[in-house]
Scaffold this active site. Structure first.
Site, PDB file in Angstrom:
ATOM      1  N   ASP A   1      18.313  34.891  32.859  1.00 42.24           N
ATOM      2  CA  ASP A   1      18.611  34.453  31.497  1.00 42.24           C
ATOM      3  C   ASP A   1      19.640  35.397  30.906  1.00 42.24           C
ATOM      4  OD1 ASP A   1      16.700  32.555  31.738  1.00 42.24           O
ATOM      5  OD2 ASP A   1      15.181  33.616  30.570  1.00 42.24           O
TER       6      ASP A   1
ATOM      7  N   LYS B   1      19.978  30.234  28.184  1.00 46.88           N
ATOM      8  CA  LYS B   1      18.783  30.296  27.349  1.00 46.88           C
ATOM      9  C   LYS B   1      18.817  31.382  26.299  1.00 46.88           C
ATOM     10  CE  LYS B   1      14.765  29.714  29.305  1.00 46.88           C
ATOM     11  NZ  LYS B   1      13.420  29.159  29.335  1.00 46.88           N
TER      12      LYS B   1
ATOM     13  N   MET C   1      11.464  34.998  17.868  1.00 48.17           N
ATOM     14  CA  MET C   1      12.284  33.813  17.576  1.00 48.17           C
ATOM     15  C   MET C   1      12.065  33.340  16.141  1.00 48.17           C
ATOM     16  SD  MET C   1      11.596  31.771  21.155  1.00 48.17           S
ATOM     17  CE  MET C   1       9.814  31.979  21.108  1.00 48.17           C
TER      18      MET C   1
END
Ligand code: SAH
Length: 508
Positions: A36, A58, A173
């Site tokens: 990633d 990602k 996030m």
């Protein structure tokens, strides 16, 4: 065909040293690394150069490959018999969809192993001076995805339970939804005075932390321009930061320093600066390689016993010359009875590392130091060999000859301009990200200038602090109109690092 195996490996929060020994070992064994977005590409250096590297993206908003395709890719590679490392930031099972990848492999009867990593949920707060639990302040902690829209009705999140029943809340996030998260927690019963922090790029030189309460963290974080990737920490433990902050207060934290030394020699300097908190940009302006002809050096080596002294003016000179001895079937015994001199402690160390005792190091580490202190010891006709770079300053051989010695300079290596990365570094200057450029020899200065078009190099330097290791380097800089802001009294890397730290510790 033999079946391969997939290792789901955690890469840690960003600091390349915060990976596990097992992660490094699995990377060394990999045929393929599927990775990633990584906070630090240096982690990939553990993989052999021959390993195939597949980037599947990602980063938020940059889904290079959808999850189903990643699962299918891992299955295919394992079926082909490959040893696959699936490398993910932090821990693979903390909001990393590692479980789905493992399940896809399991469904096909393929084997996998998990190598847990240090999750940013714990590391980013720790590097901001926030322990996620504390005997007095927090007996429980929850890791929560901030990705899920807190407004949506079918949310699986138990906001009331989180707000009231868990002491420390760590959201990943969560930046986009931060206003909703803060509002929802207060609505569900958490005090608006609860301490809260946002930690951006934790455990990296670009770490940035904002602290407030549930009532003002949104505002403060917006004012500070906080963006992803960040963790949001809510709970009384945030108040411990006042006393436990350690990372951002190191002397060079927040400074970006360009190191122009040759790659082979830069590591100690880079380490020292990084240890003090600096973000370092390695921009080698010199590469060394063997001289275009060894003839002269070989001749000198074959008749080495005729010399009274061998003087080394750099670690490169010492290393290349002593390696050459070996190529010619000799070793350090050939130097028996010959006095050895080194221009400074690093060069002396390079000689000592090869089992040689150094007879002379001047107290001032430059050519002038050798001349002043060695000349009185020379008798007319003393024979001196100097193995060094093809192009170098002439003052040393000239002055020693004036003092009566018979001096023989032989090329032991040459320096060349590397052809890489000037564009990348120029962009960092233009973005005003560079604070300081360091020069550790005259040739790093002249090569730096040559690596850019026309006067561009000097222009770039005019906006930043220039640090030079000693007066000769500073003089070269001055000749090109560059003024030196930092220069140590002793001409060593250790002293240069100390001067840089002192420069930034001064109250401005
Ligand atoms: N598996 C990862 C998390 C992946 S989800 C782990 O265990 O760390 C991605 C989120 O992780 C980001 O949106 C951010 O909230 C967080 N994150 C990852 N690295 C971070 C870092 N260095 N500093 C702060 N937050 C980070």
């Amino acid at each position: 065909m033999n079946q391969g195996k997939v290792f789901l490996v955690g890469a840690g929060p960003g600091d390349p040293e915060l990976i596990t020994l097992k992660a490094a070992r699995r990377l060394r064994q990999a045929d393929v690394v599927v990775y990633d977005y990584l906070a630090n590409p240096r982690i990939m250096e553990h993989a052999p150069p021959s390993a195939e590297r597949i980037y599947v993206g990602k980063q938020a908003g940059d889904h290079t490959m959808v999850q189903e395709d990643i699962n299918a890719l891992l299955v295919r590679l394992a079926e082909e018999g490959k040893t696959v490392v699936r490398l993910k930031g932090g821990d693979p099972y903390v909001f990393g969809r590692g479980g789905e990848e493992a399940a896809a492999l399991h469904a096909k009867g393929l084997s996998f192993e998990v190598v847990p990593g240090i999750t940013s949920a714990i590391a980013a707060p720790a590097f901001a001076g926030i322990p996620v639990t504390d005997r007095r302040l927090a007996s429980s902690v929850a890791f929560i995805t901030g990705h899920e829209d807190p407004g949506k009705s079918e949310s699986s999140m138990h906001w009331d339970a989180l707000a009231q029943g868990v002491d420390t809340l760590v959201f990943l996030m969560g930046m986009k939804n931060l206003p909703d998260i803060a509002r929802r927690l207060v609505e569900e019963g958490r005090s608006p005075q609860t301490p809260a922090a946002v930690v951006h790029r934790g455990a990296s030189p670009q770490q940035k932390t904002v602290v407030g309460t549930l009532s003002d963290i949104v505002e403060k974080s917006r004012e500070a321009g906080m963006k992803a990737p960040s963790v949001v920490v809510v709970g009384d433990v945030v108040s411990l930061r006042d006393r436990l902050e350690w990372y951002e207060s190191r002397p060079l934290f927040g400074k970006t320093i360009v190191v122009t030394r040759a790659r082979a020699q830069a590591s100690v300097f880079l380490e020292q600066l990084e240890e003090l908190g600096a973000r370092c940009i390695s921009f080698p302006t010199i590469e060394t390689r063997p001289p275009s002809s060894w003839d002269e050096a070989d001749q000198a080596i074959r008749s080495i016993s005729q010399y009274d002294w061998v003087l080394f003016t750099s670690t490169n000179g010492a290393d290349y010359f002593l390696d050459r001895l070996k190529v010619l079937g000799e070793d350090v015994r050939a130097l028996k009875g010959i006095s050895l001199g080194a221009i400074g402690p690093a060069t002396a160390e390079a000689l000592e590392a090869r089992g040689l005792r150094v007879d002379f190091v001047p107290s001032e580490y430059r050519a002038e130091g050798i001349i002043d202190e060695l000349s009185p010891k020379l008798t007319p006709g003393t024979r001196i060999l100097i193995p060094r770079a093809l192009k170098a300053r002439e003052v040393l051989p000239e002055k020693l000859a004036e003092a009566g010695a018979s001096v023989h300079v032989v090329p032991a290596y040459e320096t060349v301009l590397p052809s890489e990365r000037a564009g990348e570094v120029e962009a960092l200057f233009e973005a005003r990200e560079i604070d300081m450029v360091t020069f550790t020899s005259s040739s790093t200065v002249t090569n730096f200038l040559q690596m850019f078009e026309g006067d561009r190099g000097a222009e770039l330097l005019s906006g930043v602090v220039v640090a030079c290791i000693g007066p000769v380097t500073a003089e070269t800089a001055k000749k090109h109109g560059i003024s030196t802001g930092v220069q140590p009294d002793e001409y060593t890397i250790d002293a240069l690092t100390a001067s840089i730290a002192a420069f930034y510790s001064k109250p401005s």
